[in-house]
Design an enzyme around this catalytic site. Sequence first.
Site, PDB file in Angstrom:
ATOM      1  N   THR A 238       0.844  -1.084  -0.059  1.00  0.00           N
ATOM      2  CA  THR A 238      -0.030   0.044   0.031  1.00  0.00           C
ATOM      3  C   THR A 238       0.869   1.252  -0.060  1.00  0.00           C
ATOM      4  OG1 THR A 238      -0.120  -0.058   2.426  1.00  0.00           O
ATOM      5  CG2 THR A 238      -2.019  -1.034   1.262  1.00  0.00           C
ATOM      6  N   ALA A 239       2.153   1.063  -0.219  1.00  0.00           N
ATOM      7  CA  ALA A 239       3.136   2.376  -0.248  1.00  0.00           C
ATOM      8  C   ALA A 239       3.277   2.849  -1.394  1.00  0.00           C
ATOM      9  CB  ALA A 239       4.326   1.724   0.434  1.00  0.00           C
ATOM     10  N   ARG A 240       4.218   2.318  -2.383  1.00  0.00           N
ATOM     11  CA  ARG A 240       4.626   2.748  -3.659  1.00  0.00           C
ATOM     12  C   ARG A 240       5.003   1.528  -4.394  1.00  0.00           C
ATOM     13  NH1 ARG A 240       2.029   6.631  -2.303  1.00  0.00           N
ATOM     14  NH2 ARG A 240       2.451   8.792  -2.574  1.00  0.00           N
ATOM     15  N   ASP A 264      -2.170  -2.194  -3.926  1.00  0.00           N
ATOM     16  CA  ASP A 264      -3.131  -0.942  -4.218  1.00  0.00           C
ATOM     17  C   ASP A 264      -2.205   0.099  -4.815  1.00  0.00           C
ATOM     18  OD1 ASP A 264      -5.108   0.967  -3.719  1.00  0.00           O
ATOM     19  OD2 ASP A 264      -3.848   2.048  -2.200  1.00  0.00           O
ATOM     20  N   GLU A 269       1.431   3.455 -12.565  1.00  0.00           N
ATOM     21  CA  GLU A 269      -0.018   3.523 -12.345  1.00  0.00           C
ATOM     22  C   GLU A 269      -0.320   5.083 -12.967  1.00  0.00           C
ATOM     23  OE1 GLU A 269      -0.132   3.407  -8.089  1.00  0.00           O
ATOM     24  OE2 GLU A 269      -0.705   5.432  -7.960  1.00  0.00           O
ATOM     25  N   HIS A 288      -5.217   2.311  -6.149  1.00  0.00           N
ATOM     26  CA  HIS A 288      -4.378   3.463  -5.247  1.00  0.00           C
ATOM     27  C   HIS A 288      -5.493   4.120  -4.456  1.00  0.00           C
ATOM     28  CE1 HIS A 288      -0.774   6.234  -4.757  1.00  0.00           C
ATOM     29  NE2 HIS A 288      -1.410   6.256  -3.702  1.00  0.00           N
ATOM     30  N   ILE A 289      -6.177   3.321  -3.530  1.00  0.00           N
ATOM     31  CA  ILE A 289      -7.111   4.079  -2.864  1.00  0.00           C
ATOM     32  C   ILE A 289      -7.002   3.709  -1.263  1.00  0.00           C
ATOM     33  CG2 ILE A 289      -9.248   3.749  -4.490  1.00  0.00           C
ATOM     34  CD1 ILE A 289     -10.126   1.190  -2.806  1.00  0.00           C
ATOM     35  N   GLY A 290      -5.705   3.567  -0.842  1.00  0.00           N
ATOM     36  CA  GLY A 290      -5.377   3.516   0.492  1.00  0.00           C
ATOM     37  C   GLY A 290      -5.980   4.472   1.437  1.00  0.00           C
ATOM     38  N   SER A 291      -6.078   5.762   0.850  1.00  0.00           N
ATOM     39  CA  SER A 291      -6.493   6.889   1.904  1.00  0.00           C
ATOM     40  C   SER A 291      -7.897   7.381   1.465  1.00  0.00           C
ATOM     41  CB  SER A 291      -5.528   8.020   1.826  1.00  0.00           C
ATOM     42  OG  SER A 291      -5.500   8.435   0.650  1.00  0.00           O
TER      43      SER A 291
END
Length: 322
Positions: A238-240, A264, A269, A288-291
């Site tokens: 979930t980082a990069r 994620d 991307e 990329h919806i972690g936050s």
Amino acid sequence: MSSKPVVLVTRKLPDAVEERLKRDYQPMLNADDRLYSDDEIVDMAASSDAILPCHTEKFTAELIARLPDNVKVIANFSVGVDHCDLVAAKEKGIIVTNTPDVLSDATAEIAIMLMLTAARRASEGDQMVRAREWRDWSPAFMVGSQITGKRFGVIGMGRVGQVTAKRARCFDMDIHYYNRSRLGPDLEAGATYHETVEDLLPHCDVLSIHCPATPETTGLLNAARLALLPDGAIVVNTARGGVVDDEALVGALKSGKLWAAGLDVFNGEPEDIHPGYRELGNVFLLPHIGSATAETRDAMGFRALDNLDSIFAGREPGDRVA
Ligand code: 8YV
């Protein structure tokens, strides 16, 4: 009375954040949420005192060099700052801030979700039901890997890593971690520290990546390191994307070295991710919806504005990174 500072806001932000922007600044808002080109950013920056961007705008050394001198601040709406050349910003005298803390809970939720979906074959199951291919049930049907009581390894025990480890403890998982420096006993909370990534990996039934993307962490999870994981391990990122060598991860997922992965974030991307991921059944993929929760989006915006408020009041911002 001096006029309010002009802030170029590159993406559509939550209503409450835009309301505060309108109250305290002269914002240039992006109502259509269109991705701006570098040329557009440079043009609009001509009348801006600050820019409030997301990770979708890449502030390379080249773009930073093109910014007019009136731009004093880049107040990011993100915790990660790998999209900004901090050295170039510093050299040009531009203050850069980020939004730590406020997205740790949301990102930890997604990391735990990815662990569970990867372990329990959620991609395959969902696909099967949607495609009307679910025809039978048997004790051998869709058998997954149980995570309760297993070992949860963290690379990067910062704020998000710590919250994720705390959540993993609810599954009676034994926490292991690698971090550039060892945490104090309070924050460590019984987790086992490993001095190198290589020491950590053999202890990870689940490996969750939480370190920032830097030149040092680029491609960190490569073939040699994946080989150090126990057979049947699960990888969560979930980082990069840059922290992972995609070819190596796809290879380990295909060969059965790994049980599964939950991702994620990706190199390339949104559109240009490694094609192998799309073909594999044992990966669970998110965009990329972690936050991406309403609560966290508001909090990120307010945190970015807190930083701007401090700077324009002549104070040091809480979250300065350059
Ligand atoms: C954000 C993130 O959605 O904050 C970060 O670093 O990766 C994401 O959670 C995004 O970066 C917002 O710009």
